[in-house]
Write a protein that holds these residues in place. Structure first.
Motif, PDB file in Angstrom:
ATOM      1  N   LEU A  63      -5.967   4.389  31.590  1.00 32.46           N
ATOM      2  CA  LEU A  63      -4.713   4.166  30.864  1.00 32.46           C
ATOM      3  C   LEU A  63      -4.288   5.429  30.121  1.00 32.46           C
ATOM      4  O   LEU A  63      -3.099   5.786  30.100  1.00 32.46           O
ATOM      5  CB  LEU A  63      -4.873   3.002  29.882  1.00 32.46           C
ATOM      6  CG  LEU A  63      -4.970   1.603  30.499  1.00 32.46           C
ATOM      7  CD1 LEU A  63      -5.393   0.592  29.444  1.00 32.46           C
ATOM      8  CD2 LEU A  63      -3.637   1.195  31.113  1.00 32.46           C
ATOM      9  N   ALA A  64      -5.246   6.098  29.498  1.00 30.91           N
ATOM     10  CA  ALA A  64      -4.926   7.325  28.764  1.00 30.91           C
ATOM     11  C   ALA A  64      -4.422   8.405  29.709  1.00 30.91           C
ATOM     12  O   ALA A  64      -3.493   9.163  29.385  1.00 30.91           O
ATOM     13  CB  ALA A  64      -6.158   7.807  28.004  1.00 30.91           C
TER      14      ALA A  64
ATOM     15  N   ALA B 295      -1.468   2.122  36.190  1.00 36.73           N
ATOM     16  CA  ALA B 295      -2.922   2.278  36.141  1.00 36.73           C
ATOM     17  C   ALA B 295      -3.609   1.226  37.009  1.00 36.73           C
ATOM     18  O   ALA B 295      -4.564   1.524  37.743  1.00 36.73           O
ATOM     19  CB  ALA B 295      -3.401   2.174  34.694  1.00 36.73           C
ATOM     20  N   LYS B 296      -3.143   0.004  36.953  1.00 34.86           N
ATOM     21  CA  LYS B 296      -3.721  -1.074  37.748  1.00 34.86           C
ATOM     22  C   LYS B 296      -3.516  -0.837  39.234  1.00 34.86           C
ATOM     23  O   LYS B 296      -4.395  -1.126  40.058  1.00 34.86           O
ATOM     24  CB  LYS B 296      -3.106  -2.410  37.334  1.00 34.86           C
ATOM     25  CG  LYS B 296      -3.752  -3.619  37.991  1.00 34.86           C
ATOM     26  CD  LYS B 296      -3.186  -4.905  37.433  1.00 34.86           C
ATOM     27  CE  LYS B 296      -3.863  -6.109  38.060  1.00 34.86           C
ATOM     28  NZ  LYS B 296      -3.328  -7.384  37.522  1.00 34.86           N
TER      29      LYS B 296
ATOM     30  N   SER C 197     -19.086  -0.013  30.313  1.00 38.57           N
ATOM     31  CA  SER C 197     -18.661   1.083  31.182  1.00 38.57           C
ATOM     32  C   SER C 197     -17.302   0.800  31.788  1.00 38.57           C
ATOM     33  O   SER C 197     -16.435   1.675  31.846  1.00 38.57           O
ATOM     34  CB  SER C 197     -19.700   1.293  32.291  1.00 38.57           C
ATOM     35  OG  SER C 197     -19.255   2.266  33.217  1.00 38.57           O
ATOM     36  N   VAL C 198     -17.069  -0.423  32.264  1.00 44.46           N
ATOM     37  CA  VAL C 198     -15.773  -0.782  32.857  1.00 44.46           C
ATOM     38  C   VAL C 198     -14.660  -0.627  31.834  1.00 44.46           C
ATOM     39  O   VAL C 198     -13.584  -0.093  32.121  1.00 44.46           O
ATOM     40  CB  VAL C 198     -15.815  -2.228  33.399  1.00 44.46           C
ATOM     41  CG1 VAL C 198     -14.421  -2.672  33.837  1.00 44.46           C
ATOM     42  CG2 VAL C 198     -16.797  -2.333  34.561  1.00 44.46           C
ATOM     43  N   LEU C 199     -14.924  -1.098  30.628  1.00 43.73           N
ATOM     44  CA  LEU C 199     -13.922  -0.998  29.561  1.00 43.73           C
ATOM     45  C   LEU C 199     -13.579   0.453  29.270  1.00 43.73           C
ATOM     46  O   LEU C 199     -12.405   0.824  29.133  1.00 43.73           O
ATOM     47  CB  LEU C 199     -14.435  -1.680  28.303  1.00 43.73           C
ATOM     48  CG  LEU C 199     -13.515  -1.652  27.081  1.00 43.73           C
ATOM     49  CD1 LEU C 199     -12.173  -2.283  27.410  1.00 43.73           C
ATOM     50  CD2 LEU C 199     -14.170  -2.352  25.915  1.00 43.73           C
TER      51      LEU C 199
ATOM     52  N   LEU D 164     -10.683  -1.521  38.575  1.00 45.90           N
ATOM     53  CA  LEU D 164     -10.935  -1.567  37.140  1.00 45.90           C
ATOM     54  C   LEU D 164     -10.200  -2.694  36.418  1.00 45.90           C
ATOM     55  O   LEU D 164     -10.518  -3.006  35.274  1.00 45.90           O
ATOM     56  CB  LEU D 164     -10.525  -0.228  36.494  1.00 45.90           C
ATOM     57  CG  LEU D 164     -11.270   1.019  36.950  1.00 45.90           C
ATOM     58  CD1 LEU D 164     -10.711   2.249  36.252  1.00 45.90           C
ATOM     59  CD2 LEU D 164     -12.774   0.892  36.682  1.00 45.90           C
ATOM     60  N   PHE D 165      -9.214  -3.287  37.084  1.00 45.25           N
ATOM     61  CA  PHE D 165      -8.366  -4.276  36.399  1.00 45.25           C
ATOM     62  C   PHE D 165      -8.365  -5.602  37.159  1.00 45.25           C
ATOM     63  O   PHE D 165      -7.327  -6.202  37.373  1.00 45.25           O
ATOM     64  CB  PHE D 165      -6.937  -3.738  36.272  1.00 45.25           C
ATOM     65  CG  PHE D 165      -6.844  -2.493  35.451  1.00 45.25           C
ATOM     66  CD1 PHE D 165      -6.667  -2.577  34.067  1.00 45.25           C
ATOM     67  CD2 PHE D 165      -6.956  -1.236  36.044  1.00 45.25           C
ATOM     68  CE1 PHE D 165      -6.576  -1.401  33.319  1.00 45.25           C
ATOM     69  CE2 PHE D 165      -6.871  -0.079  35.283  1.00 45.25           C
ATOM     70  CZ  PHE D 165      -6.683  -0.159  33.901  1.00 45.25           C
ATOM     71  N   ARG D 166      -9.499  -6.023  37.627  1.00 46.28           N
ATOM     72  CA  ARG D 166      -9.598  -7.295  38.355  1.00 46.28           C
ATOM     73  C   ARG D 166      -9.543  -8.460  37.386  1.00 46.28           C
ATOM     74  O   ARG D 166      -9.988  -8.349  36.261  1.00 46.28           O
ATOM     75  CB  ARG D 166     -10.886  -7.322  39.151  1.00 46.28           C
ATOM     76  CG  ARG D 166     -10.913  -6.279  40.284  1.00 46.28           C
ATOM     77  CD  ARG D 166     -12.265  -6.264  40.951  1.00 46.28           C
ATOM     78  NE  ARG D 166     -12.292  -5.250  41.997  1.00 46.28           N
ATOM     79  CZ  ARG D 166     -13.388  -4.899  42.672  1.00 46.28           C
ATOM     80  NH1 ARG D 166     -14.539  -5.497  42.398  1.00 46.28           N
ATOM     81  NH2 ARG D 166     -13.349  -3.984  43.601  1.00 46.28           N
TER      82      ARG D 166
END
Length: 333
Positions: free
Chosen positions: A305-306, A324-325, A296-298, A331-333
């Motif tokens: 990103l999209a 995005a980060k 799910s995180v991926l 989401l990007f930890r």
């Protein structure tokens, strides 16, 4: 001064035409490699001499140093004499330059200011040839000269040098010299054949050579692009296998392929920083509708990103990833 370091004196075959006026410049050395009989310390020697553009540059640098030293009172002004007797001046060289590969108008040429004695000697046909003074290294390359850089003589060593005064004057105008230099350069680059001299032939050969080079460049660019895409697809396949990119997410595949093509090293680093999830099935705990876990995180990372890419289509990968980060740090930890 030892015999090995003494200068060489080598006469040129300069035929003087009766009644001719002294030229503004002379061929100091003919182009190419020559085996000559010269004199060193008053004794005859046989040596090989290589004459090219670097020879002219070496002699010009020597002349410039000597002229500077003369202006400061540390040296005498470089000159040409008669018979290497180191007495009266026949002329004073003002510049050495390379005039190309033509055996008659090319080689190393020297611009000169003639003395009255030099002009009388030429007008009266007292001397018919010219002899330079120079130093050589073991490979036959000129390394310098002396304050007395040569003189008028009547014996020759360089048999193929252009006459000092020809029946029909050699064209040494700047435009002609530039054209000869251009042709020599084109030949050295392999764009024209050595036999090409006429303008139409030169243009035709250069056009054909450039066309062939353009085709080669286009083929090379196509090969490089194909190889880059193949590497991008291989890196993406590795990321999919590791569970960093969803196997069926076409948008994510396009995004990462584009990123890999734009900046391969940075895109690989970013891909490797994503969490790996070997099993990408959706994980839905009992009693809930929202998926959780690595898969799910991926998926949410790729969606973010999209979305950023869609909002900023002209941005590069680094900018999209950073934005995005910043907008979704969880989401990007």
């Amino acid at each position: 001064m030892t015999v090995a370091t003494q200068p060489l004196h080598a006469a040129f075959a300069n035929a003087l035409a009766e009644g001719a006026s002294p030229p503004a410049d002379i061929q100091y050395m003919p182009p190419g490699r020559h085996r000559i009989r010269a004199s060193r310390g008053g004794k005859p020697v046989e040596v090989e001499v290589s004459v090219d553009a670097s020879t002219a540059a070496t002699l010009q640098a020597f002349l410039a140093r000597q002229l500077t030293a003369a202006s400061e009172g540390r040296e005498d002004r470089p000159f040409f004499d008669f018979n290497h007797e180191d007495r009266e001046a026949s002329a004073w060289p003002t510049e050495f330059y390379w005039a190309g590969e033509d055996p008659q108008s090319g080689g190393v040429r020297a611009r000169v200011e003639w003395s009255d004695a030099g002009q009388r000697a030429i007008a009266g046909r007292t001397f018919r040839r010219f002899s330079p003074t120079f130093h050589l290294d073991a490979s036959g390359r000129v390394t310098g000269s002396e304050t007395n850089m040569g003189g008028l003589v009547n014996r020759a060593a360089f048999k193929r040098i252009a006459p000092l005064f020809a029946a029909e004057p050699v064209d040494t105008s700047p435009a002609t010299i530039r054209m000869q230099t251009l042709v020599t350069t084109l030949h050295s680059l392999g764009l024209v054949e050595a036999s090409a001299t006429e303008e139409a032939d030169l243009v035709s050969q250069v056009t054909r050579s450039v066309g062939s080079l353009k085709t080669q460049v286009a083929d090379l660019q196509s090969t490089i692009a194909t190889q880059a895409r193949q590497r991008a697809e291989a890196h993406l396949a590795t990321a999919i296998k590791a569970g960093r990119v969803a196997a069926k997410d076409a948008d994510a595949h396009a995004f990462w392929t584009d990123a890999l093509l734009r900046d391969e090293a940075k895109a690989i680093k970013a891909l490797e920083s994503l969490p790996a999830a070997p099993v990408l099935d959706r994980i839905v705990p009992a009693g809930t509708d929202a998926p959780t876990g690595p898969a799910s995180v991926l998926a949410r990372q790729e969606q973010k990103l999209a979305a950023v890419r869609a909002a900023h289509p002209s941005a590069d990968f680094q900018t999209i990833y950073a934005k995005a980060k910043a907008e979704a740090p969880e989401l990007f930890r």
